[in-house]
Design an enzyme around this catalytic site. Sequence first.
Site, PDB file in Angstrom:
ATOM      1  N   LYS A  56       0.845  -1.208   0.000  1.00 47.73           N
ATOM      2  CA  LYS A  56       0.000   0.000   0.000  1.00 47.73           C
ATOM      3  C   LYS A  56       0.869   1.241   0.000  1.00 47.73           C
ATOM      4  CE  LYS A  56      -3.900  -2.071   2.342  1.00 47.73           C
ATOM      5  NZ  LYS A  56      -4.377  -2.557   3.636  1.00 47.73           N
ATOM      6  N   GLN A 100      -5.417  -1.471   9.475  1.00 47.62           N
ATOM      7  CA  GLN A 100      -5.322  -2.813   8.903  1.00 47.62           C
ATOM      8  C   GLN A 100      -6.009  -3.835   9.817  1.00 47.62           C
ATOM      9  OE1 GLN A 100      -4.016  -3.501   5.891  1.00 47.62           O
ATOM     10  NE2 GLN A 100      -4.303  -5.696   6.046  1.00 47.62           N
ATOM     11  N   ASP A 123     -11.751   2.849   3.595  1.00 43.61           N
ATOM     12  CA  ASP A 123     -12.128   1.433   3.558  1.00 43.61           C
ATOM     13  C   ASP A 123     -13.646   1.258   3.424  1.00 43.61           C
ATOM     14  OD1 ASP A 123     -10.218  -0.612   3.644  1.00 43.61           O
ATOM     15  OD2 ASP A 123      -9.790  -0.278   5.759  1.00 43.61           O
TER      16      ASP A 123
END
Length: 299
Positions: A56, A100, A123
């Site tokens: 990422k 995460q 997200d």
Amino acid sequence: MSTDSKIIDGKAFAEGLRTRIAVVAADFEAKAGRKAGLAVVLVGEDPASQVYVRNKGKQTVAAGMESFEHKLPADTSEADLLAVVERLNADPAVDGILVQLPLPAHMNEQKVIATINPDKDVDGFHVVNVGRLATGLPGFVPCTPLGCVMLLKDRLGSLSGLDAVVIGRSNIVGKPMAQLLIAESCTVTVAHSRTKDLPEVVRRADIVVAAVGRPEMVKGDWLKPGATVIDVGINRVPGAEEGKSRLVGDVDFASAAEVAGAITPVPGGVGPMTIAVLLRNTVVAAHRNAGLVLDESAL
Ligand code: GUN
């Protein structure tokens, strides 16, 4: 038809998307006088998560955006993690925040997600964004299902009126996938581990999205001839050689590719789309948060 022409090349599509994002990110920097910024928070040392986070970071920088990485030890208290999230919420250089998952067992994931500012929740996991998706309001959509819909529309054009079966009902993939397909005017069935006669349900589908985490579960003889198959699964299984492993999806590729009209491979299908869509959501967040106009449908 050869199997090759049936393959939906997610790797190539993701590369194209990242190229478009880089152009938009450069335009944002010229207008805003700063780069769009993505903060990624990793708690603990899960090897798979470390690989994701590294990729990422690399791809964020390659797209011309700022990457902020916060690596916290596995025994970090929930209160300390929430304090990090609050600081990122207040930081004007940060447009997108990703914590995460999975988090260590002593943390309440829902509480952590609920602390992220919904307008920085790239997200799309915050209940406000889940609600926005369900009601058709602009928000952020989880990256993997949004990537699946992009691949489907690229291959099929309009999805209107098609029968879609989503296998799996997770908050990250199955449920938002169903919402997105409803928004595309598909007739949607959500199947899961308790579904009766799953092969029969799948056989009705023009579009099959497999997101159950069971290696090679969906077989070719479950499919309607010509169906489009999107395989979200990433399962590591023992390889042919002793001590080696290989990645397979939730779909038995060899048999499914014989029957399907189009199919995503594993690896190289849905996987590469997730980070590309994360970058898309971040550059979209940057424009919205800075009050700059962007044609989001062109991304
Ligand atoms: N872990 C595996 N995939 C994801 C993802 O898309 N977002 C977050 N936050 N964690 C993940």
